[in-house]
Design a protein around this motif. Sequence first.
Motif, PDB file in Angstrom:
ATOM      1  N   GLN A   3       0.832  -1.177   0.000  1.00 55.18           N
ATOM      2  CA  GLN A   3       0.000   0.000   0.000  1.00 55.18           C
ATOM      3  C   GLN A   3       0.872   1.233   0.000  1.00 55.18           C
ATOM      4  OE1 GLN A   3      -2.325   0.082   3.564  1.00 55.18           O
ATOM      5  NE2 GLN A   3      -0.638  -0.559   4.844  1.00 55.18           N
ATOM      6  N   ASN A   4       0.355   2.325  -0.608  1.00 54.42           N
ATOM      7  CA  ASN A   4       1.095   3.567  -0.654  1.00 54.42           C
ATOM      8  C   ASN A   4       0.739   4.427   0.539  1.00 54.42           C
ATOM      9  OD1 ASN A   4       2.603   3.347  -3.067  1.00 54.42           O
ATOM     10  ND2 ASN A   4       0.721   3.622  -4.250  1.00 54.42           N
ATOM     11  N   SER A   5       1.755   4.981   1.164  1.00 59.48           N
ATOM     12  CA  SER A   5       1.521   5.978   2.194  1.00 59.48           C
ATOM     13  C   SER A   5       1.164   7.270   1.471  1.00 59.48           C
ATOM     14  CB  SER A   5       2.789   6.151   3.022  1.00 59.48           C
ATOM     15  OG  SER A   5       2.581   7.086   4.038  1.00 59.48           O
ATOM     16  N   PRO A   6      -0.019   7.865   1.680  1.00 64.00           N
ATOM     17  CA  PRO A   6      -0.516   8.925   0.808  1.00 64.00           C
ATOM     18  C   PRO A   6       0.200  10.255   0.944  1.00 64.00           C
ATOM     19  CG  PRO A   6      -2.021   8.558   2.648  1.00 64.00           C
ATOM     20  CD  PRO A   6      -0.983   7.488   2.714  1.00 64.00           C
ATOM     21  N   LYS A   7       0.833  10.521   2.065  1.00 64.13           N
ATOM     22  CA  LYS A   7       1.424  11.834   2.254  1.00 64.13           C
ATOM     23  C   LYS A   7       2.563  11.770   3.261  1.00 64.13           C
ATOM     24  CE  LYS A   7      -2.549  13.360   3.812  1.00 64.13           C
ATOM     25  NZ  LYS A   7      -3.613  14.223   4.398  1.00 64.13           N
ATOM     26  N   VAL A   8       3.327  12.845   3.281  1.00 63.22           N
ATOM     27  CA  VAL A   8       4.362  12.987   4.290  1.00 63.22           C
ATOM     28  C   VAL A   8       3.725  12.966   5.671  1.00 63.22           C
ATOM     29  CG1 VAL A   8       6.032  14.611   5.275  1.00 63.22           C
ATOM     30  CG2 VAL A   8       5.928  14.279   2.806  1.00 63.22           C
ATOM     31  N   ARG A   9       4.401  12.335   6.619  1.00 62.51           N
ATOM     32  CA  ARG A   9       3.927  12.402   7.995  1.00 62.51           C
ATOM     33  C   ARG A   9       5.063  12.837   8.913  1.00 62.51           C
ATOM     34  NH1 ARG A   9       4.743   7.534  11.176  1.00 62.51           N
ATOM     35  NH2 ARG A   9       5.629   5.837   9.936  1.00 62.51           N
ATOM     36  N   TYR A  10       4.703  13.339  10.073  1.00 64.10           N
ATOM     37  CA  TYR A  10       5.676  13.820  11.044  1.00 64.10           C
ATOM     38  C   TYR A  10       5.529  13.020  12.332  1.00 64.10           C
ATOM     39  CZ  TYR A  10       6.663  17.649   7.895  1.00 64.10           C
ATOM     40  OH  TYR A  10       7.038  18.375   6.801  1.00 64.10           O
ATOM     41  N   HIS A  11       6.655  12.544  12.813  1.00 64.82           N
ATOM     42  CA  HIS A  11       6.660  11.735  14.036  1.00 64.82           C
ATOM     43  C   HIS A  11       7.303  12.539  15.157  1.00 64.82           C
ATOM     44  CE1 HIS A  11       7.061   8.300  16.725  1.00 64.82           C
ATOM     45  NE2 HIS A  11       8.341   8.603  16.882  1.00 64.82           N
ATOM     46  N   GLY A  45      18.159  13.001   1.708  1.00 71.36           N
ATOM     47  CA  GLY A  45      17.666  14.192   2.391  1.00 71.36           C
ATOM     48  C   GLY A  45      16.164  14.250   2.554  1.00 71.36           C
ATOM     49  N   GLN A  46      15.468  13.156   2.247  1.00 72.46           N
ATOM     50  CA  GLN A  46      14.006  13.170   2.371  1.00 72.46           C
ATOM     51  C   GLN A  46      13.544  13.084   3.825  1.00 72.46           C
ATOM     52  OE1 GLN A  46      11.769  10.819  -0.691  1.00 72.46           O
ATOM     53  NE2 GLN A  46      13.815  10.097  -1.240  1.00 72.46           N
ATOM     54  N   VAL A  47      14.420  12.550   4.683  1.00 71.89           N
ATOM     55  CA  VAL A  47      14.117  12.492   6.104  1.00 71.89           C
ATOM     56  C   VAL A  47      14.732  13.716   6.775  1.00 71.89           C
ATOM     57  CG1 VAL A  47      14.419  11.191   8.246  1.00 71.89           C
ATOM     58  CG2 VAL A  47      14.080   9.979   6.084  1.00 71.89           C
ATOM     59  N   ARG A  48      13.938  14.434   7.557  1.00 70.83           N
ATOM     60  CA  ARG A  48      14.418  15.638   8.225  1.00 70.83           C
ATOM     61  C   ARG A  48      14.101  15.577   9.708  1.00 70.83           C
ATOM     62  NH1 ARG A  48      16.340  19.979   4.593  1.00 70.83           N
ATOM     63  NH2 ARG A  48      16.346  18.927   2.573  1.00 70.83           N
ATOM     64  N   ARG A  49      14.994  16.164  10.501  1.00 69.45           N
ATOM     65  CA  ARG A  49      14.741  16.322  11.929  1.00 69.45           C
ATOM     66  C   ARG A  49      14.667  17.810  12.232  1.00 69.45           C
ATOM     67  NH1 ARG A  49      19.269  15.640  16.468  1.00 69.45           N
ATOM     68  NH2 ARG A  49      19.987  17.341  15.159  1.00 69.45           N
ATOM     69  N   ALA A  61      16.127  13.492  19.951  1.00 68.22           N
ATOM     70  CA  ALA A  61      15.811  13.841  21.341  1.00 68.22           C
ATOM     71  C   ALA A  61      14.305  13.932  21.492  1.00 68.22           C
ATOM     72  CB  ALA A  61      16.466  15.170  21.716  1.00 68.22           C
ATOM     73  N   ALA A  62      13.830  13.702  22.701  1.00 70.67           N
ATOM     74  CA  ALA A  62      12.393  13.784  22.959  1.00 70.67           C
ATOM     75  C   ALA A  62      11.865  15.141  22.514  1.00 70.67           C
ATOM     76  CB  ALA A  62      12.121  13.568  24.441  1.00 70.67           C
ATOM     77  N   GLY A  63      10.757  15.133  21.765  1.00 70.60           N
ATOM     78  CA  GLY A  63      10.158  16.359  21.268  1.00 70.60           C
ATOM     79  C   GLY A  63      10.564  16.711  19.856  1.00 70.60           C
ATOM     80  N   ASP A  64      11.633  16.094  19.329  1.00 72.01           N
ATOM     81  CA  ASP A  64      12.022  16.340  17.940  1.00 72.01           C
ATOM     82  C   ASP A  64      10.884  15.946  17.000  1.00 72.01           C
ATOM     83  OD1 ASP A  64      14.510  17.249  18.603  1.00 72.01           O
ATOM     84  OD2 ASP A  64      15.592  15.434  17.992  1.00 72.01           O
ATOM     85  N   GLN A  65      10.785  16.685  15.888  1.00 69.65           N
ATOM     86  CA  GLN A  65       9.834  16.349  14.842  1.00 69.65           C
ATOM     87  C   GLN A  65      10.598  15.729  13.668  1.00 69.65           C
ATOM     88  OE1 GLN A  65       6.374  16.712  14.764  1.00 69.65           O
ATOM     89  NE2 GLN A  65       6.539  17.228  16.961  1.00 69.65           N
ATOM     90  N   VAL A  66      10.285  14.492  13.350  1.00 71.91           N
ATOM     91  CA  VAL A  66      10.971  13.781  12.280  1.00 71.91           C
ATOM     92  C   VAL A  66      10.042  13.666  11.075  1.00 71.91           C
ATOM     93  CG1 VAL A  66      12.063  11.612  11.581  1.00 71.91           C
ATOM     94  CG2 VAL A  66      12.397  12.493  13.901  1.00 71.91           C
ATOM     95  N   ARG A  67      10.494  14.219   9.959  1.00 70.74           N
ATOM     96  CA  ARG A  67       9.721  14.131   8.708  1.00 70.74           C
ATOM     97  C   ARG A  67       9.963  12.769   8.081  1.00 70.74           C
ATOM     98  NH1 ARG A  67      10.318  14.376   3.172  1.00 70.74           N
ATOM     99  NH2 ARG A  67       8.783  15.624   2.013  1.00 70.74           N
ATOM    100  N   ILE A  68       8.880  12.019   7.845  1.00 66.83           N
ATOM    101  CA  ILE A  68       8.957  10.701   7.219  1.00 66.83           C
ATOM    102  C   ILE A  68       8.242  10.783   5.883  1.00 66.83           C
ATOM    103  CG2 ILE A  68       8.402   8.255   7.445  1.00 66.83           C
ATOM    104  CD1 ILE A  68       8.438   8.604  10.462  1.00 66.83           C
ATOM    105  N   PRO A  69       8.970  10.613   4.773  1.00 61.63           N
ATOM    106  CA  PRO A  69       8.370  10.780   3.446  1.00 61.63           C
ATOM    107  C   PRO A  69       7.434   9.633   3.094  1.00 61.63           C
ATOM    108  CG  PRO A  69      10.588   9.961   3.222  1.00 61.63           C
ATOM    109  CD  PRO A  69      10.384  10.235   4.695  1.00 61.63           C
ATOM    110  N   PRO A  70       6.595   9.844   2.068  1.00 62.18           N
ATOM    111  CA  PRO A  70       5.724   8.751   1.614  1.00 62.18           C
ATOM    112  C   PRO A  70       6.565   7.604   1.058  1.00 62.18           C
ATOM    113  CG  PRO A  70       5.064  10.858   0.661  1.00 62.18           C
ATOM    114  CD  PRO A  70       6.405  11.065   1.282  1.00 62.18           C
TER     115      PRO A  70
END
Length: 307
Positions: A3-11, A45-49, A61-70
């Motif tokens: 299945q395709n992940s439809p959009k970027v998500r942030y963890h 570079g698709q993954v960002r912190r 670190a706790a509270g960081d926002q990690v960009r996870i691409p589709p």
Amino acid sequence: MPQNSPKVRYHAVTAAEDGQRIDNLLLGQLKGVPRSHVYRLLSSGQVRRNGGRVKPSTRVAAGDQVRIPPVRTAERDAGPPPDRLVHRVREAIIDVDGDFIVLDKPEGIAVHGGSGVPHGVIECLRVSHGQDYDLVHRLDRETSGVLVCARRGEPLRRARQALNHPKTEKLYQVLVHGRWRGGPRTVDQALDVHARQAGERTVRADEAGKQAVTHFDALDRRPRMSLLEARLETGRTHQIRVHAAAVGHPVVGDLKYGDGALDTQVSPGRLCLHAWRMRLVHREVGKLLEVSASVPDAFMALLDGAS
């Protein structure tokens, strides 16, 4: 079904994930995605912190926002680990100390599932001791010895932070080819991961790589083999194995960096690298844990045969 992940998500990094390497975080978040693809996402570079580029070794670190691409995933439920593996892992437990479980991990068992291995130590522990536990650190599948797991939350966060304390010790015993000459020796040689295929990493000495320091000393030496203690000052991939080979003493049974002709003569049947002692020290609470696991009898049998 794929299945395709439809959009970027942030963890949002949790307290339990504080101090974890971002590559390990992603492998946990992207179940079913090949390890090699996760590393491609990082290198491109698709993954960002927090909006910035990262390396695989970057710690979150706790509270960081990690960009996870589709990504296209193929979720496969491996099911529960087999009873025989759960039993083998349970038998390897050498200490349960409050919020910690310490094992003398057998050679040949992965610390977690992935990359073609459906189950590892942590999946088995969660069957026998509950879902609250996670790995404090990792050992290669071929390496035996001390492996520490901690209860998620504050114990896990503190233990992972303690890995970077200057008084924390990770000591290994390693059987190498050749008679070790002289006394203690420090190898200060930068290392770089220069190939990664299907999750397999190969490391070589490279001045442009990351600093890597290993302190070796002889515990026992024979004409054709020596038993060494290796103390890590840094924790790079395959560091002990590459540094030992670099000084002319390849690890016995090392199929990647060793000497196949010498191994054929002794048929070791395994990589002779064993994590024998760990001392975790936290800057705020002092010593968290100190544990050891004796060198395998097989090491001494090979050493005696090399006299």
